[in-house]
Design a protein around this motif. Structure first.
Motif, short mmCIF file in Angstrom:
data_model
loop_
_atom_site.label_atom_id
_atom_site.label_comp_id
_atom_site.label_asym_id
_atom_site.label_seq_id
_atom_site.Cartn_x
_atom_site.Cartn_y
_atom_site.Cartn_z
N PHE A 1 46.17 55.22 38.74
CA PHE A 1 44.92 54.49 38.81
C PHE A 1 44.89 53.34 37.81
O PHE A 1 44.51 52.21 38.15
CB PHE A 1 43.73 55.42 38.56
N LEU A 2 45.34 53.61 36.58
CA LEU A 2 45.34 52.56 35.56
C LEU A 2 46.31 51.44 35.92
O LEU A 2 46.00 50.26 35.71
CB LEU A 2 45.68 53.15 34.20
N SER A 3 47.48 51.78 36.43
CA SER A 3 48.44 50.73 36.78
C SER A 3 47.90 49.87 37.93
O SER A 3 48.02 48.64 37.91
CB SER A 3 49.79 51.34 37.15
N GLU A 4 47.26 50.48 38.91
CA GLU A 4 46.67 49.72 40.02
C GLU A 4 45.50 48.87 39.52
O GLU A 4 45.32 47.72 39.94
CB GLU A 4 46.20 50.68 41.11
N PHE A 5 44.72 49.42 38.60
CA PHE A 5 43.60 48.68 38.04
C PHE A 5 44.09 47.46 37.26
O PHE A 5 43.51 46.37 37.37
CB PHE A 5 42.78 49.60 37.12
N ILE A 6 45.16 47.62 36.49
CA ILE A 6 45.71 46.50 35.72
C ILE A 6 46.27 45.43 36.65
O ILE A 6 46.09 44.23 36.42
CB ILE A 6 46.77 47.01 34.72
N GLU A 7 46.93 45.84 37.72
CA GLU A 7 47.44 44.87 38.69
C GLU A 7 46.30 44.07 39.31
O GLU A 7 46.38 42.85 39.46
CB GLU A 7 48.23 45.57 39.79
N ASP A 8 45.21 44.77 39.68
CA ASP A 8 44.05 44.09 40.25
C ASP A 8 43.37 43.19 39.21
O ASP A 8 42.88 42.11 39.53
CB ASP A 8 43.04 45.09 40.80
N TRP A 9 43.33 43.65 37.96
CA TRP A 9 42.70 42.90 36.89
C TRP A 9 43.42 41.56 36.65
O TRP A 9 42.79 40.54 36.40
CB TRP A 9 42.67 43.73 35.62
N LEU A 10 44.74 41.58 36.76
CA LEU A 10 45.52 40.37 36.51
C LEU A 10 45.57 39.45 37.72
O LEU A 10 45.98 38.29 37.59
CB LEU A 10 46.93 40.75 36.06
N ALA A 11 45.18 39.93 38.87
CA ALA A 11 45.20 39.11 40.08
C ALA A 11 44.03 38.13 40.06
O ALA A 11 42.98 38.40 39.49
CB ALA A 11 45.10 40.00 41.32
N ASN A 12 44.23 36.98 40.67
CA ASN A 12 43.16 35.99 40.78
C ASN A 12 42.45 36.19 42.10
O ASN A 12 42.61 35.45 43.05
CB ASN A 12 43.73 34.57 40.69
N ASP A 13 41.62 37.22 42.14
CA ASP A 13 40.91 37.59 43.35
C ASP A 13 39.41 37.42 43.10
O ASP A 13 38.93 37.56 41.97
CB ASP A 13 41.24 39.05 43.69
N MET A 14 38.65 37.14 44.14
CA MET A 14 37.21 36.91 43.99
C MET A 14 36.49 38.18 43.56
O MET A 14 35.63 38.16 42.70
CB MET A 14 36.62 36.40 45.31
N ARG A 15 36.85 39.32 44.13
CA ARG A 15 36.16 40.56 43.75
C ARG A 15 36.47 40.96 42.33
O ARG A 15 35.63 41.54 41.65
CB ARG A 15 36.47 41.68 44.74
N VAL A 16 37.66 40.62 41.84
CA VAL A 16 38.00 40.89 40.44
C VAL A 16 37.17 39.99 39.53
O VAL A 16 36.67 40.44 38.49
CB VAL A 16 39.51 40.71 40.18
N SER A 17 36.99 38.75 39.93
CA SER A 17 36.17 37.83 39.14
C SER A 17 34.72 38.31 39.09
O SER A 17 34.08 38.28 38.02
CB SER A 17 36.22 36.43 39.74
N ILE A 18 34.20 38.76 40.21
CA ILE A 18 32.83 39.28 40.25
C ILE A 18 32.72 40.53 39.39
O ILE A 18 31.76 40.72 38.64
CB ILE A 18 32.40 39.55 41.70
N PHE A 19 33.73 41.40 39.45
CA PHE A 19 33.74 42.61 38.64
C PHE A 19 33.76 42.25 37.16
O PHE A 19 33.05 42.86 36.35
CB PHE A 19 34.95 43.48 38.99
#
Length: 103
Positions: free
Chosen positions: A20-38
């Motif tokens: 879960f943490l590794s997937e969360f870190i990958e999403d956190w580093l991605a330039n995605d709109m939902r990550v920015s909103i989060f």
């Protein structure tokens, strides 16, 4: 026998947390709109909690003193009398000059 089960259970929990943490870190580093909103919402939440914490440190005693009245409680609400002090409960409830919705 039970020790191997406990170890297996703890190992599965640890693997689940790490994945879960590794997937969360990958999403956190991605330039995605939902990550920015989060990130914006998480920042707003943290800022609000810090502001509430500091406001409670500054004004907490005042709010506490306003809530808990000093002295002996005289009514059911902690300090508010049930009726006016110069009238009995029956007299204050049966007063003639009570306004109605027609007035």
């Amino acid at each position: 026998m039970e020790e191997s089960w406990d170890f297996e259970f703890l190992s599965r929990i640890a693997d689940g947390c790490l994945s879960f943490l590794s997937e969360f870190i990958e999403d956190w580093l991605a330039n995605d709109m939902r990550v920015s909103i989060f990130k914006i919402l998480l920042g707003w939440l943290i800022l609000s909690l810090v502001a509430i914490h500091f406001a409670w440190k500054v004004y907490g005693d005042t709010v506490n003193d306003m809530y808990y009245r000093q002295g002996r409680p005289t009514g059911q609400n902690g300090g508010t009398p049930d009726a006016a002090p110069h009238l009995s409960g029956w007299q204050s409830a049966a007063k003639d000059d009570v306004k109605t919705h027609r007035e």
